[in-house]
Design an enzyme around this catalytic site. Structure first.
Site, mmCIF file in Angstrom:
data_model
loop_
_atom_site.group_PDB
_atom_site.id
_atom_site.type_symbol
_atom_site.label_atom_id
_atom_site.label_comp_id
_atom_site.label_asym_id
_atom_site.label_seq_id
_atom_site.Cartn_x
_atom_site.Cartn_y
_atom_site.Cartn_z
ATOM 1 N N SER A 128 38.693 57.486 57.945
ATOM 2 C CA SER A 128 36.887 57.755 57.960
ATOM 3 C C SER A 128 36.648 58.069 59.211
ATOM 4 O O SER A 128 35.321 58.847 59.378
ATOM 5 C CB SER A 128 36.614 56.531 57.632
ATOM 6 O OG SER A 128 37.123 56.203 56.217
ATOM 7 N N GLY B 33 47.741 53.654 52.246
ATOM 8 C CA GLY B 33 47.939 54.934 52.488
ATOM 9 C C GLY B 33 49.049 54.486 53.898
ATOM 10 O O GLY B 33 48.952 53.584 54.630
ATOM 11 N N GLY C 218 36.262 52.013 52.583
ATOM 12 C CA GLY C 218 34.518 53.032 52.248
ATOM 13 C C GLY C 218 34.512 53.910 53.017
ATOM 14 O O GLY C 218 35.561 55.122 53.249
ATOM 15 N N GLN D 152 38.787 42.113 60.314
ATOM 16 C CA GLN D 152 38.898 42.696 61.568
ATOM 17 C C GLN D 152 39.340 43.589 62.329
ATOM 18 O O GLN D 152 39.836 44.982 63.135
ATOM 19 C CB GLN D 152 40.515 43.776 60.537
ATOM 20 C CG GLN D 152 39.675 44.690 59.585
ATOM 21 C CD GLN D 152 40.102 45.792 58.048
ATOM 22 O OE1 GLN D 152 40.187 44.921 57.206
ATOM 23 N NE2 GLN D 152 41.054 46.563 59.034
ATOM 24 N N GLU E 212 39.001 62.800 50.826
ATOM 25 C CA GLU E 212 40.263 63.176 50.227
ATOM 26 C C GLU E 212 41.184 62.091 49.959
ATOM 27 O O GLU E 212 41.891 61.988 49.448
ATOM 28 C CB GLU E 212 40.470 64.021 50.588
ATOM 29 C CG GLU E 212 40.709 65.446 49.280
ATOM 30 C CD GLU E 212 40.721 64.783 48.043
ATOM 31 O OE1 GLU E 212 40.927 64.929 46.741
ATOM 32 O OE2 GLU E 212 38.846 65.576 48.198
ATOM 33 N N LYS F 161 49.262 56.430 57.006
ATOM 34 C CA LYS F 161 49.146 56.653 57.606
ATOM 35 C C LYS F 161 48.500 55.526 58.714
ATOM 36 O O LYS F 161 49.077 55.767 59.621
ATOM 37 C CB LYS F 161 47.802 57.543 57.854
ATOM 38 C CG LYS F 161 46.902 57.768 59.119
ATOM 39 C CD LYS F 161 45.378 58.619 58.969
ATOM 40 C CE LYS F 161 44.269 57.140 59.033
ATOM 41 N NZ LYS F 161 44.337 56.609 59.580
ATOM 42 N N LEU G 187 34.625 57.365 51.850
ATOM 43 C CA LEU G 187 35.474 57.535 50.963
ATOM 44 C C LEU G 187 35.615 58.638 51.479
ATOM 45 O O LEU G 187 34.957 59.917 51.335
ATOM 46 C CB LEU G 187 35.712 57.621 49.595
ATOM 47 C CG LEU G 187 35.088 55.553 48.889
ATOM 48 C CD1 LEU G 187 35.467 55.574 47.693
ATOM 49 C CD2 LEU G 187 36.853 55.138 49.405
ATOM 50 N N HIS H 170 41.547 58.866 50.463
ATOM 51 C CA HIS H 170 41.804 57.556 49.669
ATOM 52 C C HIS H 170 41.443 58.547 48.159
ATOM 53 O O HIS H 170 41.498 57.376 47.423
ATOM 54 C CB HIS H 170 39.959 57.703 49.505
ATOM 55 C CG HIS H 170 39.439 56.098 51.177
ATOM 56 N ND1 HIS H 170 39.122 57.246 52.307
ATOM 57 C CD2 HIS H 170 39.774 55.551 51.976
ATOM 58 C CE1 HIS H 170 38.747 56.111 52.921
ATOM 59 N NE2 HIS H 170 39.297 55.164 52.897
#
Ligand code: PAF
Length: 283
Positions: free
Chosen positions: A187, A148, A32, A62, A36, A150, A34, A38
């Site tokens: 995020s 992603g 969540g 996690q 750009e 990243k 969210l 995502h």
């Protein structure tokens, strides 16, 4: 857009699309908040498949005790609106109780790929990721899942897990999206103080500088790592370097020279916010 809460609802939706209509399903798992980046993963899924489902679940497994589980940004209404606007077909909002019922004791672990980089400083983190992603995969049974670049170690570990456990899902990696000053979208960026936000682009600048050196012919790890270290120390003096590492793409183990596809990656803490970024070095 369907908003689904239980695994049973997701299974029924998926069965209808797969078995009855013969459609392909793309899946974008998220926590969540969210942004750009995502949405660009959602775009990839929509281009590649007939229907796209997004999950939004801040996965407690996690986060270690003392990490930012409680303060992790959450905004369900805004997330649902963004998904609706972007043409998502269904959003799954699992509950912690359903994902981790009392007595939960089954974990999925990918050995070896988690010893370096974030795995070294966040013990147990990737076990939490692979456990939740395999549960999500089991329920959604997508044709394609998009992650992603990243979070590159996470992506490599999930690729390995998907192959080893024969999920039969194609894993696609979406490029890292950046703010105009180069900071990788995350995020967690909203939690940076204004001063830290000004320093944070140094991560990408440092990696880009080392990448230029590599393109000019320097391939010794120590020299490339030193370039990154110096640039971060100079331009982000309040950042605490967690790691700067150069590892091979396949095994994520440290290399002394860049001879094959490699990954130069950093993690830096700004106060309680830990940022990561990476660049691929390849001739
Ligand atoms: O990258 C994330 O947002 C999370 O680690 C993931 C893949 C959704 C699992 O919780």
């Amino acid at each position: 857009m369907r908003v689904l809460e239980t695994a049973q609802q997701v299974r029924e939706w998926v069965k209808q699309l797969h078995a009855v209509h013969g459609l392909t399903i793309g899946f974008v798992p998220t926590m969540g908040s969210l942004h750009e980046a995502h949405l660009s993963l959602i775009d990839i899924s929509r281009q590649r498949t007939d229907k796209t489902i997004v999950s939004i679940f801040v996965n407690p497994a996690q986060f270690s005790p003392g990490e930012d589980f409680d303060s992790y940004p959450r905004d369900e209404e805004a997330d649902l609106e963004l998904c609706r606007e972007r043409g998502v077909d269904a959003v799954w909002l699992p509950s912690v109780d359903e994902m981790y019922p009392e007595g939960f004791s089954t974990y999925v672990e990918v050995e070896g790929l988690d010893t370096q980089l974030c795995g070294a400083s966040r013990p147990g983190h990737f076990r939490g990721v692979t456990t939740v992603v395999s549960k999500l995969f089991n329920v959604v049974q997508p044709d394609v899942a998009v992650f992603g670049r990243k979070d590159v170690q996470q992506a490599r570990i999930i690729q390995r897990m998907t192959y080893d456990l024969q999920f039969g899902i194609e894993i696609i990696l979406g490029d890292t999206l950046r703010e105009v000053d180069g900071l990788a979208m995350s995020s967690r960026n909203v939690r940076l103080t204004p001063e830290h936000r000004l320093e944070a682009p140094a991560l990408h600048q440092a990696l880009s500088e080392a990448s230029s050196q590599f393109q000019e012919g320097i391939n010794e790890a120590e020299r490339l790592l030193e370039t990154v270290r110096n640039r971060i120390k100079q331009d982000a003096p309040s950042g605490k370097i967690d790691y700067i590492q150069l590892v091979g793409w396949n095994d994520l183990q440290p290399v002394e020279h860049v001879d094959t596809k490699s990954l130069l990656a950093v993690a830096v803490r700004f106060g309680s916010v830990r940022l990561i970024d990476n660049i691929i070095l390849e001739k």
